[in-house]
Design an enzyme around this catalytic site. Sequence first.
Site, PDB file in Angstrom:
ATOM      1  N   HIS A   1     -43.581   5.010 -29.775  1.00 24.46           N
ATOM      2  CA  HIS A   1     -44.512   5.972 -30.260  1.00 24.46           C
ATOM      3  C   HIS A   1     -45.675   5.419 -30.607  1.00 24.46           C
ATOM      4  O   HIS A   1     -45.978   4.156 -31.151  1.00 24.46           O
ATOM      5  CB  HIS A   1     -43.931   6.438 -31.685  1.00 24.46           C
ATOM      6  CG  HIS A   1     -42.563   7.336 -31.637  1.00 24.46           C
ATOM      7  ND1 HIS A   1     -42.074   7.787 -30.343  1.00 24.46           N
ATOM      8  CD2 HIS A   1     -41.658   7.973 -32.434  1.00 24.46           C
ATOM      9  CE1 HIS A   1     -40.873   8.385 -30.609  1.00 24.46           C
ATOM     10  NE2 HIS A   1     -40.770   8.549 -31.838  1.00 24.46           N
TER      11      HIS A   1
ATOM     12  N   SER B   1     -37.514   8.913 -25.845  1.00 25.03           N
ATOM     13  CA  SER B   1     -36.213   8.255 -26.394  1.00 25.03           C
ATOM     14  C   SER B   1     -36.145   8.664 -27.670  1.00 25.03           C
ATOM     15  O   SER B   1     -34.707   8.565 -28.393  1.00 25.03           O
ATOM     16  CB  SER B   1     -36.465   6.801 -26.257  1.00 25.03           C
ATOM     17  OG  SER B   1     -37.530   6.268 -27.223  1.00 25.03           O
TER      18      SER B   1
ATOM     19  N   ARG C   1     -15.496  12.451 -28.034  1.00 26.21           N
ATOM     20  CA  ARG C   1     -15.647  12.481 -26.578  1.00 26.21           C
ATOM     21  C   ARG C   1     -15.356  10.784 -26.153  1.00 26.21           C
ATOM     22  O   ARG C   1     -14.972  10.470 -24.991  1.00 26.21           O
ATOM     23  CB  ARG C   1     -17.079  12.827 -26.029  1.00 26.21           C
ATOM     24  CG  ARG C   1     -17.175  14.255 -26.068  1.00 26.21           C
ATOM     25  CD  ARG C   1     -18.648  14.516 -25.874  1.00 26.21           C
ATOM     26  NE  ARG C   1     -19.770  14.070 -26.859  1.00 26.21           N
ATOM     27  CZ  ARG C   1     -19.911  14.706 -27.970  1.00 26.21           C
ATOM     28  NH1 ARG C   1     -19.559  15.945 -28.117  1.00 26.21           N
ATOM     29  NH2 ARG C   1     -20.804  14.136 -28.638  1.00 26.21           N
TER      30      ARG C   1
ATOM     31  N   CYS D   1     -38.860   7.921 -37.656  1.00 25.39           N
ATOM     32  CA  CYS D   1     -39.354   6.873 -36.729  1.00 25.39           C
ATOM     33  C   CYS D   1     -40.985   6.840 -36.854  1.00 25.39           C
ATOM     34  O   CYS D   1     -41.649   5.865 -37.010  1.00 25.39           O
ATOM     35  CB  CYS D   1     -38.990   6.872 -35.175  1.00 25.39           C
ATOM     36  SG  CYS D   1     -38.953   8.436 -34.550  1.00 25.39           S
TER      37      CYS D   1
HETATM   38  N1  LIG Z   1     -34.143   7.896 -31.227  1.00 32.02           N
HETATM   39  C1  LIG Z   1     -34.888   7.609 -32.073  1.00 32.02           C
HETATM   40  O1  LIG Z   1     -36.047   7.215 -31.929  1.00 32.02           O
HETATM   41  C2  LIG Z   1     -34.629   7.712 -33.757  1.00 32.02           C
HETATM   42  C3  LIG Z   1     -35.248   7.282 -34.600  1.00 32.02           C
HETATM   43  C4  LIG Z   1     -34.914   7.457 -35.937  1.00 32.02           C
HETATM   44  C5  LIG Z   1     -33.600   8.121 -36.116  1.00 32.02           C
HETATM   45  N2  LIG Z   1     -33.165   8.526 -35.392  1.00 32.02           N
HETATM   46  C6  LIG Z   1     -31.708   9.240 -35.516  1.00 32.02           C
HETATM   47  O2  LIG Z   1     -30.564   8.443 -35.127  1.00 32.02           O
HETATM   48  C7  LIG Z   1     -29.532   9.520 -34.729  1.00 32.02           C
HETATM   49  C8  LIG Z   1     -29.182   8.974 -33.252  1.00 32.02           C
HETATM   50  O3  LIG Z   1     -30.139   9.066 -32.375  1.00 32.02           O
HETATM   51  P1  LIG Z   1     -30.037   8.512 -30.866  1.00 32.02           P
HETATM   52  O4  LIG Z   1     -31.332   8.624 -30.119  1.00 32.02           O
HETATM   53  O5  LIG Z   1     -29.212   7.101 -30.920  1.00 32.02           O
HETATM   54  O6  LIG Z   1     -28.975   9.617 -30.111  1.00 32.02           O
HETATM   55  P2  LIG Z   1     -27.874   9.481 -28.878  1.00 32.02           P
HETATM   56  O7  LIG Z   1     -28.256   8.419 -28.216  1.00 32.02           O
HETATM   57  O8  LIG Z   1     -27.855  10.847 -28.375  1.00 32.02           O
HETATM   58  O9  LIG Z   1     -26.687   9.014 -29.550  1.00 32.02           O
HETATM   59  C9  LIG Z   1     -26.155  10.026 -30.589  1.00 32.02           C
HETATM   60  C10 LIG Z   1     -24.706   9.268 -31.138  1.00 32.02           C
HETATM   61  O10 LIG Z   1     -23.857   9.958 -32.136  1.00 32.02           O
HETATM   62  C11 LIG Z   1     -22.732  10.260 -31.855  1.00 32.02           C
HETATM   63  N3  LIG Z   1     -22.219  11.288 -32.154  1.00 32.02           N
HETATM   64  C12 LIG Z   1     -22.433  12.567 -31.783  1.00 32.02           C
HETATM   65  N4  LIG Z   1     -21.629  13.581 -32.548  1.00 32.02           N
HETATM   66  C13 LIG Z   1     -20.987  12.896 -33.265  1.00 32.02           C
HETATM   67  C14 LIG Z   1     -19.798  13.359 -34.166  1.00 32.02           C
HETATM   68  N5  LIG Z   1     -19.627  14.489 -34.341  1.00 32.02           N
HETATM   69  N6  LIG Z   1     -19.153  12.379 -34.596  1.00 32.02           N
HETATM   70  C15 LIG Z   1     -19.452  10.988 -34.480  1.00 32.02           C
HETATM   71  N7  LIG Z   1     -20.422  10.699 -33.552  1.00 32.02           N
HETATM   72  C16 LIG Z   1     -21.222  11.531 -32.870  1.00 32.02           C
HETATM   73  C17 LIG Z   1     -22.723  10.127 -30.189  1.00 32.02           C
HETATM   74  O11 LIG Z   1     -21.459   9.813 -29.800  1.00 32.02           O
HETATM   75  P3  LIG Z   1     -20.880   9.957 -28.126  1.00 32.02           P
HETATM   76  O12 LIG Z   1     -21.602   9.211 -27.431  1.00 32.02           O
HETATM   77  O13 LIG Z   1     -19.293   9.999 -28.300  1.00 32.02           O
HETATM   78  O14 LIG Z   1     -21.402  11.559 -27.959  1.00 32.02           O
HETATM   79  C18 LIG Z   1     -23.786   8.801 -30.191  1.00 32.02           C
HETATM   80  O15 LIG Z   1     -23.044   7.668 -30.426  1.00 32.02           O
HETATM   81  C19 LIG Z   1     -30.074  10.949 -34.736  1.00 32.02           C
HETATM   82  O16 LIG Z   1     -29.670  11.173 -36.193  1.00 32.02           O
HETATM   83  C20 LIG Z   1     -31.633  10.615 -34.839  1.00 32.02           C
HETATM   84  O17 LIG Z   1     -32.232  11.775 -35.351  1.00 32.02           O
HETATM   85  C21 LIG Z   1     -33.342   8.394 -33.857  1.00 32.02           C
END
Ligand SMILES: NC(=O)c1ccc[n+]([C@@H]2O[C@H](COP(=O)([O-])OP(=O)(O)OC[C@H]3O[C@@H](n4cnc5c(N)ncnc54)[C@H](OP(=O)(O)O)[C@@H]3O)[C@@H](O)[C@H]2O)c1
Length: 347
Positions: A243, A158, A42, A128
């Site tokens: 958190h 978030s 996308r 996290c």
């Molecule tokens: N949020 C937290 O506090 C947190 C903490 C620890 C770990 N995490 C982990 O970190 C990851 C991302 O979290 P986030 O909060 O940053 O999520 P987010 O804001 O929804 O971002 C998701 C990212 O993944 C990309 N993506 C989705 N499907 C994909 C695919 N098939 N191929 C390549 N890229 C793809 C998205 O690209 P597009 O923009 O193109 O869709 C976007 O860049 C998750 O695994 C989550 O569990 C998050």
Amino acid sequence: MDNDGYRVAVVGATGQVGTLMLELLREREFPAAEIVAFASERSIGKQLEHGLRVQGLSDESIEGFDLALFSAGGSTSGEWAPRFVQAGATVIDNSSRWRMQADVPLVVSEVNPQALDSHRGIIANPNCSTMQMVVALAPLHDEAGIERLVVSTYQAVSGSGKRAVDELLDQSHSLLHEREIEPPGAYAHQIAFNALPHAGSFADGEDHTDEERKLINETRKILDDQSIAISATCVRVPVVNGHSEAVNVQTREQLSPERARELLAAAPGVIVLDDPSNALYPLAIDATGKDEVFVGRIRRDPGHERALDMWIVADNLRKGAATNAVQLAELLHERGLAGAKGAPSAA
Ligand SMILES: NC(=O)c1ccc[n+]([C@@H]2O[C@H](COP(=O)([O-])OP(=O)(O)OC[C@H]3O[C@@H](n4cnc5c(N)ncnc54)[C@H](OP(=O)(O)O)[C@@H]3O)[C@@H](O)[C@H]2O)c1
């Protein structure tokens, strides 16, 4: 790494965590010769800051990297992390996909950096809520041995991605303007002005969420002690970021609140804010934008002579994800450990 620095891939570069990882790599002056941003189909071609243009993942586009920092969800990591490793990179992964695999180190920079030495290509960044908790617990565990933990989390939206942040803000706006809200999408129920005892998801027949299981299993793996008894309730609250956790810590040896405060004040990555009579304690809004873990309300549990209660807060997108990932990249650089060393076994 060539003379100019590392070639670094950031996968999930358009997301909340990915955006911060890009920012932190620059802010902390990581020795990168080139940073390449990847996201889903996308976003291909999307222009990001500092002249970066989003690329798509393909066999050709993943060639030639030293390091790949992933934050694009578990299925993307499952498919693409081993391919990056095969192409010569070391992967630091933010998803839960590889964390509990025996030959994948699960590493918090201040707690178990030595675990990096055994990496076989993929290194997992903890969940996290686990991350911030173990930064604060490790010094207490080293001193007095943790026997049992009772944890209640108050987790920001978030932590569920950008969509959940939008949903909290949209619902709040609608309710304040006395308008009906859209049906919930990010969560099972309305999150605005509510508290959901349902952070993560329930697998069929499970009485704990996967988030609660992660907190239990990952804490034991990082502290390298399977004997720690852990009870966890993970709650989603209408907080945008940061958190908070109420943690009851029962130790094997006696540990006074004063000694705990002293140990925490000296611990790397921890800031003690503990003067409740002056309303000083950690707050999610103050922790946002900071890289440290904040601890306060440290007190004796009146119900147990070897237990303390405390309140632990951190920015879940920073120390809970992006900051630790970049700190691990720095440690790999310092230890000469970046670059593939094989690959974890398939699981
Ligand atoms: N949020 C937290 O506090 C947190 C903490 C620890 C770990 N995490 C982990 O970190 C990851 C991302 O979290 P986030 O909060 O940053 O999520 P987010 O804001 O929804 O971002 C998701 C990212 O993944 C990309 N993506 C989705 N499907 C994909 C695919 N098939 N191929 C390549 N890229 C793809 C998205 O690209 P597009 O923009 O193109 O869709 C976007 O860049 C998750 O695994 C989550 O569990 C998050």
